[in-house]
Design a protein around this motif. Structure first.
Motif, mmCIF file in Angstrom:
data_model
loop_
_atom_site.group_PDB
_atom_site.id
_atom_site.type_symbol
_atom_site.label_atom_id
_atom_site.label_comp_id
_atom_site.label_asym_id
_atom_site.label_seq_id
_atom_site.Cartn_x
_atom_site.Cartn_y
_atom_site.Cartn_z
ATOM 1 N N ASN A 14 7.029 -4.275 -34.399
ATOM 2 C CA ASN A 14 5.909 -5.156 -34.063
ATOM 3 C C ASN A 14 5.348 -4.901 -32.675
ATOM 4 O O ASN A 14 6.069 -4.486 -31.773
ATOM 5 C CB ASN A 14 6.352 -6.615 -34.158
ATOM 6 C CG ASN A 14 7.007 -6.931 -35.475
ATOM 7 O OD1 ASN A 14 8.238 -7.031 -35.554
ATOM 8 N ND2 ASN A 14 6.216 -7.068 -36.511
ATOM 9 N N ARG A 74 12.098 -0.894 -33.978
ATOM 10 C CA ARG A 74 11.310 -2.124 -33.852
ATOM 11 C C ARG A 74 9.931 -1.885 -34.452
ATOM 12 O O ARG A 74 9.373 -0.801 -34.327
ATOM 13 C CB ARG A 74 11.213 -2.572 -32.399
ATOM 14 C CG ARG A 74 10.679 -1.553 -31.423
ATOM 15 C CD ARG A 74 10.767 -2.075 -29.996
ATOM 16 N NE ARG A 74 10.268 -1.133 -29.012
ATOM 17 C CZ ARG A 74 8.998 -1.017 -28.647
ATOM 18 N NH1 ARG A 74 8.086 -1.812 -29.200
ATOM 19 N NH2 ARG A 74 8.624 -0.135 -27.740
ATOM 20 N N THR A 122 3.711 -10.182 -30.689
ATOM 21 C CA THR A 122 4.199 -10.850 -31.889
ATOM 22 C C THR A 122 5.155 -11.981 -31.541
ATOM 23 O O THR A 122 6.050 -11.825 -30.707
ATOM 24 C CB THR A 122 4.913 -9.838 -32.805
ATOM 25 O OG1 THR A 122 4.047 -8.725 -33.041
ATOM 26 C CG2 THR A 122 5.284 -10.475 -34.138
ATOM 27 N N ARG A 141 9.040 -11.250 -35.580
ATOM 28 C CA ARG A 141 9.411 -9.884 -35.216
ATOM 29 C C ARG A 141 10.439 -9.315 -36.205
ATOM 30 O O ARG A 141 11.299 -10.037 -36.703
ATOM 31 C CB ARG A 141 9.994 -9.840 -33.800
ATOM 32 C CG ARG A 141 8.953 -10.064 -32.721
ATOM 33 C CD ARG A 141 9.585 -10.128 -31.347
ATOM 34 N NE ARG A 141 8.573 -10.296 -30.325
ATOM 35 C CZ ARG A 141 8.263 -9.395 -29.405
ATOM 36 N NH1 ARG A 141 8.919 -8.244 -29.381
ATOM 37 N NH2 ARG A 141 7.326 -9.622 -28.516
#
Length: 216
Positions: A197, A195, A201, A206
């Protein structure tokens, strides 16, 4: 101006506007990512060639979301100065989560999110800025944080936006596996979940990915 003042006077709307501002600010700020070359692209799928990299990683327990948060805090403390020279290390993306219970079962390479974790053990890792080598990178004060050199590798990747959970990651993993079969690609182990972000966010902005290391 009157409209803006009216919006800012409402607590809920003011919070939404601040959230949007932070999100777009984070989107335009340059965050270093691992260096790679795209070899093939069929959205949402890609085949990438990654350069060697160094990761800082910790082993934690719990479910996917809890382990991710706990691991993030431990490594964030390291890069924010809890190291032998009290040096701040630039934040990079992505944060990667690995199911340690499967790794311990002698499955090659590193791996998986998107399948059930029998022991509830995970490895959370940050990629370190490319300026460092294993000789120059500051050493962690917390023995839970380990540094590791990752060799160059090719990966098959599927990208998706929005929030994540175990079911969604599993669905995306299956989609990637099916696409790999159409390309006659062989995985070298099991998948990583990445991931990119910060938590504030907005969902549509994202970026999440599931990756398989590929055999040569």
């Amino acid at each position: 101006m009157v409209v803006i003042r009216n919006l800012l006077s409402h607590p809920f709307l003011r919070g939404v506007l601040i959230l949007i501002a932070f999100t777009f600010t984070g989107a335009v700020m340059a965050t270093e990512e691992p260096k790679y070359t795209v070899l093939e692209k069929e959205p949402p799928f890609e085949i990438r060639a990654y350069a060697p990299m160094i990761v800082a990683e910790v082993q934690v327990e719990g479910d996917l979301d809890g382990a991710s948060s706990q691991g993030f805090r431990l490594i964030a403390a390291y890069i924010f100065g809890q190291n032998q020279v009290s040096e701040k290390i630039a934040m990079t993306a992505p944060v990667t989560v690995v199911d340690q219970s499967v790794k311990n079962a002698k499955i090659a390479m590193t791996a998986p999110v998107g399948i059930e974790s029998n022991a509830g053990k995970w490895v959370v890792s940050f990629v370190m800025p490319a300026e460092y080598t294993m000789e120059t990178i500051p050493k962690p004060l917390n023995s839970q944080v380990q540094l590791r050199q990752i060799p160059a590798v090719k990966k098959a990747v599927i990208s998706f936006s929005g929030f994540y959970n175990d079911q969604k990651v599993a669905e995306k993993t299956l989609e990637l596996e099916q696409w790999m079969k159409t390309k006659n690609l062989q995985s070298a182990g099991t998948p990583n979940f990445a991931r990119y972000n910060p938590p504030w966010t907005l969902p549509f902005m994202r970026r999440n990915e599931v990756m398989f290391n590929l055999r040569d």
